[in-house]
Design a protein around this motif. Structure first.
Motif, PDB file in Angstrom:
ATOM      1  N   MET A 112      92.502 144.849   8.109  1.00  0.00           N
ATOM      2  CA  MET A 112      92.933 145.171   9.467  1.00  0.00           C
ATOM      3  C   MET A 112      92.460 144.128  10.466  1.00  0.00           C
ATOM      4  SD  MET A 112      92.809 149.329   9.871  1.00  0.00           S
ATOM      5  CE  MET A 112      91.232 149.596   9.070  1.00  0.00           C
ATOM      6  N   VAL A 113      91.261 143.584  10.254  1.00  0.00           N
ATOM      7  CA  VAL A 113      90.791 142.501  11.123  1.00  0.00           C
ATOM      8  C   VAL A 113      91.693 141.289  10.978  1.00  0.00           C
ATOM      9  CG1 VAL A 113      88.897 140.894  11.553  1.00  0.00           C
ATOM     10  CG2 VAL A 113      88.412 143.309  11.135  1.00  0.00           C
ATOM     11  N   ALA A 114      92.078 140.974   9.729  1.00  0.00           N
ATOM     12  CA  ALA A 114      92.954 139.822   9.500  1.00  0.00           C
ATOM     13  C   ALA A 114      94.331 140.040  10.127  1.00  0.00           C
ATOM     14  CB  ALA A 114      93.090 139.568   8.001  1.00  0.00           C
ATOM     15  N   LEU A 115      94.880 141.252   9.988  1.00  0.00           N
ATOM     16  CA  LEU A 115      96.199 141.546  10.549  1.00  0.00           C
ATOM     17  C   LEU A 115      96.184 141.553  12.074  1.00  0.00           C
ATOM     18  CD1 LEU A 115      97.367 144.386   8.112  1.00  0.00           C
ATOM     19  CD2 LEU A 115      98.246 142.053   8.247  1.00  0.00           C
ATOM     20  N   ALA A 116      95.015 141.777  12.665  1.00  0.00           N
ATOM     21  CA  ALA A 116      94.903 141.743  14.126  1.00  0.00           C
ATOM     22  C   ALA A 116      94.939 140.319  14.663  1.00  0.00           C
ATOM     23  CB  ALA A 116      93.616 142.440  14.557  1.00  0.00           C
ATOM     24  N   GLY A 117      94.951 139.332  13.762  1.00  0.00           N
ATOM     25  CA  GLY A 117      95.033 137.933  14.182  1.00  0.00           C
ATOM     26  C   GLY A 117      93.706 137.352  14.628  1.00  0.00           C
ATOM     27  N   ILE A 118      92.633 138.020  14.249  1.00  0.00           N
ATOM     28  CA  ILE A 118      91.305 137.540  14.635  1.00  0.00           C
ATOM     29  C   ILE A 118      90.768 136.634  13.545  1.00  0.00           C
ATOM     30  CG2 ILE A 118      88.946 138.236  15.214  1.00  0.00           C
ATOM     31  CD1 ILE A 118      90.147 140.929  16.122  1.00  0.00           C
ATOM     32  N   GLU A 119      90.537 135.372  13.883  1.00  0.00           N
ATOM     33  CA  GLU A 119      90.075 134.402  12.899  1.00  0.00           C
ATOM     34  C   GLU A 119      88.551 134.445  12.831  1.00  0.00           C
ATOM     35  OE1 GLU A 119      91.644 130.560  13.678  1.00  0.00           O
ATOM     36  OE2 GLU A 119      93.748 131.215  13.569  1.00  0.00           O
ATOM     37  N   ILE A 120      88.064 134.921  11.722  1.00  0.00           N
ATOM     38  CA  ILE A 120      86.622 135.017  11.501  1.00  0.00           C
ATOM     39  C   ILE A 120      86.370 134.748  10.025  1.00  0.00           C
ATOM     40  CG2 ILE A 120      86.837 137.529  11.253  1.00  0.00           C
ATOM     41  CD1 ILE A 120      83.982 137.799  12.243  1.00  0.00           C
ATOM     42  N   PRO A 121      85.409 133.925   9.699  1.00  0.00           N
ATOM     43  CA  PRO A 121      85.136 133.646   8.282  1.00  0.00           C
ATOM     44  C   PRO A 121      84.840 134.930   7.518  1.00  0.00           C
ATOM     45  CG  PRO A 121      83.942 132.110   9.700  1.00  0.00           C
ATOM     46  CD  PRO A 121      84.535 133.151  10.597  1.00  0.00           C
ATOM     47  N   LEU A 122      85.299 134.984   6.272  1.00  0.00           N
ATOM     48  CA  LEU A 122      85.145 136.190   5.473  1.00  0.00           C
ATOM     49  C   LEU A 122      83.677 136.572   5.312  1.00  0.00           C
ATOM     50  CD1 LEU A 122      86.500 138.386   3.788  1.00  0.00           C
ATOM     51  CD2 LEU A 122      86.403 136.850   1.812  1.00  0.00           C
ATOM     52  N   THR A 123      82.815 135.567   5.145  1.00  0.00           N
ATOM     53  CA  THR A 123      81.387 135.851   4.983  1.00  0.00           C
ATOM     54  C   THR A 123      80.836 136.534   6.234  1.00  0.00           C
ATOM     55  OG1 THR A 123      81.108 133.958   3.513  1.00  0.00           O
ATOM     56  CG2 THR A 123      79.123 134.852   4.531  1.00  0.00           C
ATOM     57  N   ALA A 124      81.199 135.996   7.391  1.00  0.00           N
ATOM     58  CA  ALA A 124      80.721 136.576   8.647  1.00  0.00           C
ATOM     59  C   ALA A 124      81.270 137.988   8.843  1.00  0.00           C
ATOM     60  CB  ALA A 124      81.113 135.680   9.815  1.00  0.00           C
ATOM     61  N   LEU A 125      82.546 138.186   8.467  1.00  0.00           N
ATOM     62  CA  LEU A 125      83.161 139.502   8.622  1.00  0.00           C
ATOM     63  C   LEU A 125      82.469 140.532   7.731  1.00  0.00           C
ATOM     64  CD1 LEU A 125      85.313 141.429   9.645  1.00  0.00           C
ATOM     65  CD2 LEU A 125      86.884 140.508   7.924  1.00  0.00           C
ATOM     66  N   ARG A 126      82.202 140.154   6.484  1.00  0.00           N
ATOM     67  CA  ARG A 126      81.552 141.096   5.580  1.00  0.00           C
ATOM     68  C   ARG A 126      80.128 141.407   6.021  1.00  0.00           C
ATOM     69  NH1 ARG A 126      83.873 139.134  -0.380  1.00  0.00           N
ATOM     70  NH2 ARG A 126      85.970 140.047  -0.062  1.00  0.00           N
ATOM     71  N   ARG A 127      79.448 140.424   6.584  1.00  0.00           N
ATOM     72  CA  ARG A 127      78.113 140.688   7.097  1.00  0.00           C
ATOM     73  C   ARG A 127      78.174 141.635   8.299  1.00  0.00           C
ATOM     74  NH1 ARG A 127      74.206 137.792   4.759  1.00  0.00           N
ATOM     75  NH2 ARG A 127      74.812 135.944   3.539  1.00  0.00           N
ATOM     76  N   GLN A 128      79.220 141.491   9.104  1.00  0.00           N
ATOM     77  CA  GLN A 128      79.362 142.385  10.246  1.00  0.00           C
ATOM     78  C   GLN A 128      79.661 143.808   9.782  1.00  0.00           C
ATOM     79  OE1 GLN A 128      82.053 141.074  13.264  1.00  0.00           O
ATOM     80  NE2 GLN A 128      81.680 142.832  14.588  1.00  0.00           N
ATOM     81  N   ILE A 129      80.511 143.942   8.759  1.00  0.00           N
ATOM     82  CA  ILE A 129      80.796 145.267   8.205  1.00  0.00           C
ATOM     83  C   ILE A 129      79.537 145.890   7.625  1.00  0.00           C
ATOM     84  CG2 ILE A 129      82.052 146.506   6.389  1.00  0.00           C
ATOM     85  CD1 ILE A 129      84.371 144.544   6.799  1.00  0.00           C
ATOM     86  N   ALA A 130      78.759 145.089   6.900  1.00  0.00           N
ATOM     87  CA  ALA A 130      77.521 145.592   6.296  1.00  0.00           C
ATOM     88  C   ALA A 130      76.529 146.038   7.354  1.00  0.00           C
ATOM     89  CB  ALA A 130      76.900 144.518   5.404  1.00  0.00           C
ATOM     90  N   SER A 131      76.526 145.334   8.489  1.00  0.00           N
ATOM     91  CA  SER A 131      75.612 145.706   9.567  1.00  0.00           C
ATOM     92  C   SER A 131      76.105 146.912  10.347  1.00  0.00           C
ATOM     93  CB  SER A 131      75.451 144.514  10.521  1.00  0.00           C
ATOM     94  OG  SER A 131      74.658 144.856  11.626  1.00  0.00           O
ATOM     95  N   ALA A 132      77.440 147.053  10.442  1.00  0.00           N
ATOM     96  CA  ALA A 132      78.010 148.127  11.269  1.00  0.00           C
ATOM     97  C   ALA A 132      78.113 149.442  10.528  1.00  0.00           C
ATOM     98  CB  ALA A 132      79.402 147.709  11.770  1.00  0.00           C
ATOM     99  N   VAL A 133      78.562 149.436   9.294  1.00  0.00           N
ATOM    100  CA  VAL A 133      78.845 150.668   8.553  1.00  0.00           C
ATOM    101  C   VAL A 133      77.687 150.967   7.604  1.00  0.00           C
ATOM    102  CG1 VAL A 133      80.442 151.858   7.017  1.00  0.00           C
ATOM    103  CG2 VAL A 133      81.324 150.210   8.690  1.00  0.00           C
TER     104      VAL A 133
END
Length: 475
Positions: free
Chosen positions: A371-392
């Motif tokens: 969903m983050v990718a489909l929203a057109g937000i460019e963020i490295p996958l590593t950074a995105l997964r770290r954000q998910i791990a920190s948030a959820v």
């Protein structure tokens, strides 16, 4: 007494949407409500004589309805009592029935009166289904195919509409009452009904075989966690763990399929939120029924006929962040609001919750990434997964089983991110062992033996759980 609602008889210039040609037998629809609401059942096979009688009863109903439309000022009926309306319909039935080839029984006459009354003041054939609290879903595939989910079981009813125009008219009546519209230019609609039910409908050319309608009903009284345990949706150990998780403000994602019970579980979890906390809910269609007093509810809005005025879930969520919430609850994360939800969980709104459509905890995290990718937000996958791990912190998987029962099938913690891979550990699970002779799902809840990653946090918040709650049940 009812004369003040009468008007001059209209000239016969055409047929109403409900009119049935006297020369042509109408679609069998007269005995749509053969039983009390709790007894709406699968339509039984009919003998030829019974079918003929149904046709005659349908004709009587049509004649009464036509006469009612022609002789009464329907706009004035808002001021009439139910007894007055029913008496007028009864008088018309008594006038028309003697000229028909069959004699009406008292039960048949009462059914016709009920049907006409619902046509005039309610939702026609759907009225009884909507009033039945045991029915959770009403699914319509054209005028002659009406299905319900009752007590977790999907079944076809003997409810029918006279024709496509009849169904379309009832649908238009429903959506116009809540300020929505559906027509050839806007062939689908999503709306919340006054009783809280959620409606989605499509008409041609989108719907090929007739108008399709789905009505998702919600319980007037929300189930609490103790009731869910009694009903077998989860184990007592699971309930104790989730109680501690909510009170310790873990960020929770509830994952599951359509109709799995995600909203019901979310409402039950909300009972553990402290009364001193301010909660803001954001939803596409308002369904949540939180059990707190200090709750601010926000609902998105579709664009108007000119394509303007749309308010998305993301717009609501951005404004919610400025309203001093302690927790934010998003009814369902399904689009580009996902990035704002993750940021909110990471920026001081711990204890937030949302639901998502996925088949497992691992799939739920993958959907967040997509969903983050489909929203057109460019963020490295590593950074995105770290954000998910920190948030959820926690993913609760709930499923609708083959027999219609709902069960929490997994409670999984997200413990971090190592080498671009989210680290997850399952604390509780449901072990499905088979199907009984009466087609009921057999199985039991198990503790995996893994100790919670948040044990120290539970202690700090005064929610220390007994050590045996994690004792393994797996052989």
């Amino acid at each position: 007494m009812f004369d003040k609602y009468r008007r001059n008889r209209l000239a016969a210039t055409g047929h109403d949407a409900f009119d049935v040609d006297h020369e042509e037998a109408p679609t069998p629809a007269a005995e749509q409500f053969n039983e009390a609401p709790a007894d709406v059942d699968i339509a039984p096979p009919e003998a030829e004589g019974s079918q003929s009688r149904r046709l005659v009863l349908a004709k009587i109903r049509s004649l009464v309805h036509r006469q009612l439309l022609e002789t009464l000022d329907l706009s004035a009926l808002d001021h009439a009592s139910e007894d007055d309306i029913r008496k007028e319909i009864s008088d018309m039935v008594k006038e028309i029935a003697p000229n028909q080839p069959i004699a009406l029984s008292r039960t048949e006459r009462d059914r016709i009166i009920d049907q006409i009354y619902y046509e005039v003041t309610g939702y026609g054939p759907l009225e009884v289904l909507i009033k039945d609290d045991r029915i959770s879903d009403i699914l319509i595939n054209g005028p002659e195919k009406v299905y319900i989910e009752k007590d977790g079981i999907m079944q076809k009813t003997d409810v029918q509409f006279s024709d496509e125009m009849h169904l379309r008219r009832i649908l238009q009546k429903i959506v116009s009452a809540v300020g929505r519209r559906i027509d050839e230019m806007n062939p689908y609609v999503d709306a919340r009904l006054p009783d809280g039910s959620r409606l989605n409908a499509m008409i041609s050319p989108i719907s090929v075989d007739g108008t399709m309608v789905s009505i998702r009903k919600f319980r007037k009284d929300s189930l609490n966690m103790d009731q869910l345990v009694v009903y077998g949706a989860l184990s007592p150990n699971m309930a104790e763990y989730l109680k501690a998780a909510v009170r310790c403000r873990l960020n929770i994602v509830i994952s599951g399929g359509t109709g799995a019970g995600k909203t019901t579980l979310l409402n039950a979890l909300s009972s553990y939120i402290g009364s001193r906390e301010r909660v803001i809910t954001v939803e596409d269609t308002a369904e949540l029924n939180l059990q707190q007093d200090h709750v601010g509810r926000m609902e998105s809005r579709p664009p108007n006929i000119d394509g303007r005025g749309e308010v998305t879930q993301r717009d609501c969520l951005r404004n919610a962040l400025r309203m001093r919430p302690d927790r934010i609850i998003v009814g369902e994360t399904r689009g580009n609001e996902v990035i704002d939800m993750l940021q909110a969980m990471n920026t001081g709104h711990d204890g937030s919750m949302t639901t998502i459509h996925a088949n497992s905890a691992r799939d739920a995290t993958s959907r967040l990434e997509n969903m983050v990718a489909l929203a057109g937000i460019e963020i490295p996958l590593t950074a995105l997964r770290r954000q998910i791990a920190s948030a959820v912190n926690l993913v609760i998987q709930i499923s609708r089983m083959q027999d219609g029962t709902r069960r929490v099938t997994s409670i999984t913690e997200i413990t971090g991110c190592e080498n671009d891979v989210l680290s997850m550990q399952e604390i509780f699970a449901f072990e499905h062992t088979g199907i009984s002779p009466d087609e009921r799902v057999e199985g039991h809840f198990v503790n995996t033996g893994v100790r919670s990653h948040f044990t120290d946090r539970f202690k700090r918040w005064g929610q220390e759980l007994p050590a045996n709650i994690y004792q393994s049940d797996l052989s």
